[in-house]
Write an enzyme that holds these catalytic residues in place. Structure first.
Site, mmCIF file in Angstrom:
data_model
loop_
_atom_site.group_PDB
_atom_site.id
_atom_site.type_symbol
_atom_site.label_atom_id
_atom_site.label_comp_id
_atom_site.label_asym_id
_atom_site.label_seq_id
_atom_site.Cartn_x
_atom_site.Cartn_y
_atom_site.Cartn_z
ATOM 1 N N ASP A 203 0.904 -1.325 0.014
ATOM 2 C CA ASP A 203 -0.758 -0.030 0.227
ATOM 3 C C ASP A 203 0.781 1.393 0.120
ATOM 4 O O ASP A 203 1.718 1.973 0.988
ATOM 5 C CB ASP A 203 -1.141 0.166 0.963
ATOM 6 C CG ASP A 203 -1.868 0.943 1.143
ATOM 7 O OD1 ASP A 203 -2.838 0.800 0.615
ATOM 8 O OD2 ASP A 203 -1.922 2.105 2.399
ATOM 9 N N GLU A 248 14.340 -15.208 0.578
ATOM 10 C CA GLU A 248 14.764 -16.316 0.914
ATOM 11 C C GLU A 248 13.427 -17.456 1.475
ATOM 12 O O GLU A 248 13.737 -19.184 1.607
ATOM 13 C CB GLU A 248 14.746 -16.340 2.841
ATOM 14 C CG GLU A 248 15.743 -15.307 2.774
ATOM 15 C CD GLU A 248 15.366 -14.598 3.981
ATOM 16 O OE1 GLU A 248 14.508 -15.005 5.711
ATOM 17 O OE2 GLU A 248 16.005 -13.430 4.816
HETATM 18 O O1 TEU Z 1 -4.112 4.146 -2.091
HETATM 19 C C1 TEU Z 1 -3.430 5.115 -1.668
HETATM 20 C C2 TEU Z 1 -3.269 6.339 -2.893
HETATM 21 O O2 TEU Z 1 -2.002 6.902 -2.887
HETATM 22 C C3 TEU Z 1 -4.778 6.160 -3.377
HETATM 23 O O3 TEU Z 1 -5.700 6.873 -2.308
HETATM 24 C C4 TEU Z 1 -4.553 7.662 -4.474
HETATM 25 O O4 TEU Z 1 -3.761 8.714 -3.488
HETATM 26 C C5 TEU Z 1 -5.738 8.434 -5.119
HETATM 27 O O5 TEU Z 1 -6.636 7.508 -5.400
HETATM 28 C C6 TEU Z 1 -5.554 8.238 -6.838
HETATM 29 O O6 TEU Z 1 -4.563 9.423 -6.453
HETATM 30 C C7 TEU Z 1 -4.391 3.257 -0.368
HETATM 31 C C8 TEU Z 1 -5.202 2.128 -0.687
HETATM 32 O O7 TEU Z 1 -5.612 1.808 -1.857
HETATM 33 C C9 TEU Z 1 -6.880 3.180 0.295
HETATM 34 O O8 TEU Z 1 -7.813 2.315 0.241
HETATM 35 C C10 TEU Z 1 -6.663 4.053 1.240
HETATM 36 O O9 TEU Z 1 -7.457 4.590 1.851
HETATM 37 C C11 TEU Z 1 -4.857 4.145 0.834
HETATM 38 O O10 TEU Z 1 -3.753 3.718 0.567
HETATM 39 C C12 TEU Z 1 -4.336 5.100 2.512
HETATM 40 O O11 TEU Z 1 -3.814 3.409 3.513
#
Ligand code: TEU
Length: 541
Positions: A203, A248
């Site tokens: 993420d 690993e």
């Molecule tokens: O998303 C991260 C993220 O960078 C997005 O929110 C992006 O900025 C946007 O959709 C488009 O520019 C991830 C996860 O997929 C999201 O569900 C979470 O809310 C977020 O991280 C926080 O953990």
């Protein structure tokens, strides 16, 4: 074989766990629900499941606020259930790739609770990004950074210090300048690799490292290439260590980065030898239905990723963006809210033409699955689900709705629980007598259930099944090269060895088919050897 690891051309199905299938009847999907659908997923023909965060979490951001990386949230089951799912999935020939969330924790994580209790200047605070505020009273945030969900990226605590959160205040950012954080995640990776997971989806992989000076954002155009908190060069060192850990273990464990990089070249930097295996291709996801733009994205992806030896990947939808049936049904292109130009805060959207969006999304599926490399399928796209745009405001749960001051409705519309069977909500989402699904489903989804589409050759479910079956059978699909064919304006046509051609008609006129031996699959009916508008076809030479 070792030369051709599974992940280089895998089709990975995204399970948004809370909305996939409800095993215990509480109205929210869970691990038991996933287990009950393993035969469906095997028959669909995918290779692996990416599962959104299943860890213990207060669910302030649907599980992306993790309180304990080594336990399962009780809403979704237990650690034993997760181990059973991994084993059963493997029996069905499906690999399991959970999400991992290294940019931040939940404010309920024991580390953050300890940081609050320990106070300024302590080692506990060094695991997060705490700073004094500006001004004589310290009542202004340390800099001008904004949360992705809206509002300042800083929240003040009782003793007067501020902490950084690029997302919701319930998601404090970890301090990756602290070696303790590195060691903790190395240990968490091993915890799950030891339990048999086949990889991780990382993420916000482009987050994590921040400029230690925490400079203000300037808004200058070149800021994207030397940004104080996105896509910094130092982040790659973290992933080189992660790669050594994955290596690993036997069986080619793999990572996929969720990295919103400013260019395909910057994305490729995550995938250099010794780094991560794969990354989502958001340029493809963001690309509007335009033959010129689509071809540019395909060419730039192929060029930049093959230059570092990484396989390209393709993705059309996920749990953060409007579903592509709806995106492709509109004239106006969709732009993520945090990537819009100044003054473009609110997108003015035209009414979507869902019939057109559906045709295009079916054609896009054949395009995506014919391109070299791997692909991602977001749960429900195989059912042709559109975005649910009329959820009542009181049902909305995405923190973006609240944090944006109600200017962004948020991402709930692509997260509506799946319709499996029957003629009315909850469409078999949970066992008989279950609580209402956590988000309401449209009352008219009776024709979109898996049950209604099963065996109907014209359905989107059967199109995906047929495409995935052919993809397995045909030597031409998966990894390897592609060659563009000369084609009329508005038509994308490419050839893959041996003996395979994909043609997508994005023009407004029916187009003649190139010379071929046999039609393998078409996204809609062909009109006497012509390819109608918004249709794709797979041909054998
Ligand atoms: O998303 C991260 C993220 O960078 C997005 O929110 C992006 O900025 C946007 O959709 C488009 O520019 C991830 C996860 O997929 C999201 O569900 C979470 O809310 C977020 O991280 C926080 O953990």
């Amino acid at each position: 074989s070792d030369d051709d690891p599974w992940w280089r051309d895998a089709v990975i199905y995204q399970v948004y766990i809370r909305s996939f299938a409800d095993g215990d009847g509480d109205g929210m999907g869970d691990i038991e629900g996933i287990r009950s659908k393993l035969p469906y997923l095997r028959d669909l023909g995918v290779d692996a499941l990416w599962i959104n965060p299943w860890y213990r979490s207060p669910q302030a951001d649907a599980g992306y606020d993790v309180a304990d990386f080594r336990d399962i949230d009780p809403r979704f089951g237990t650690l034993a259930d997760a181990e059973k799912l991994i084993a059963d999935a493997h029996e069905h020939g499906l690999r399991i790739i959970p999400d991992i969330v290294p940019n931040h924790t939940s404010d309920q994580h024991r580390w953050f609770q300890a940081a609050l209790a320990a106070g300024p200047g302590t080692a506990e605070r060094q695991r997060f990004v705490f700073r004094p505020g500006l001004g004589a009273d310290g009542d202004r945030p340390p800099n001008n950074w904004r949360s992705v969900f809206g509002g300042p990226a800083w929240t003040r605590v009782a003793d007067g210090e501020w902490y950084l959160h690029l997302f919701a205040p319930e998601q404090p950012d970890l301090n990756w300048a602290n070696p303790e954080v590195h060691d903790e995640f190395a240990d968490v990776l091993r915890f799950w690799f030891d339990r048999g997971v086949d990889g991780f989806r990382i993420d916000v992989a482009h987050g994590l490292v921040k400029d230690p000076e925490l400079p203000d954002l300037t808004g200058e155009p070149d800021e994207r290439l030397a940004h104080p908190h996105w896509d910094r060069d130092e982040v790659h060192e973290i992933y080189r260590r992660w790669r050594r850990i994955a290596d690993e273990y036997p069986g080619e464990r793999k990572f996929v980065a969720e990295a919103w990089a400013p260019s395909p070249e910057r994305l490729a930097r995550y995938l250099r030898p010794g780094g991560l295996h794969t990354a989502f291709n958001f340029d493809f996801l963001k690309c509007p239905w335009s033959p010129e733009r689509m071809r540019e994205v395909i060419d730039s992806t192929m060029a930049s990723l093959t230059a570092v030896g990484a396989p390209p990947t393709w993705v059309l939808s996920n749990h953060d963006v409007p579903r592509h049936v709806t995106r492709y049904g509109r004239e106006t292109a969709w732009v993520p809210h945090d990537q819009r130009a100044i003054g473009e805060d609110e997108l003015v959207l035209d009414e979507p033409d869902l019939a057109r969006g559906t045709r295009r999304s079916r054609a896009a599926a054949l395009l995506m699955l014919a391109l070299p490399g791997g692909a991602y399928v977001y749960q429900g796209e195989e059912l042709g689900l559109p975005e649910v745009e009329d959820l009542p405001e009181e049902a909305l749960q995405d923190p973006m709705w609240e944090r944006s001051g109600h200017t962004e409705r948020g991402r709930d519309g692509c997260r509506v629980p799946l319709p499996w069977s029957g003629s009315a909500p909850p469409f078999g989402f949970g066992p008989h007598g279950s609580a209402e699904p956590w988000l309401p489903q449209p009352a008219d989804w009776q024709d979109r259930t898996a049950e209604a589409q099963d065996g109907d050759a014209a359905s989107t479910l059967e199109l995906y099944r047929a495409a995935l079956r052919l993809r397995r059978e045909l030597g031409a699909l998966g990894e390897g090269g592609m060659r563009w064919l000369d084609s009329p304006s508005g038509v994308l046509a490419f050839h893959r060895e041996p003996g395979f051609t994909c043609v997508v008609n994005m023009s407004s006129e029916p187009q003649p088919l190139p010379e071929h031996d046999r039609v393998l699959l078409a996204s809609d009916d062909l009109a006497d050897d012509h390819l109608p508008t918004d249709t794709a076809v797979w041909l054998a030479d």
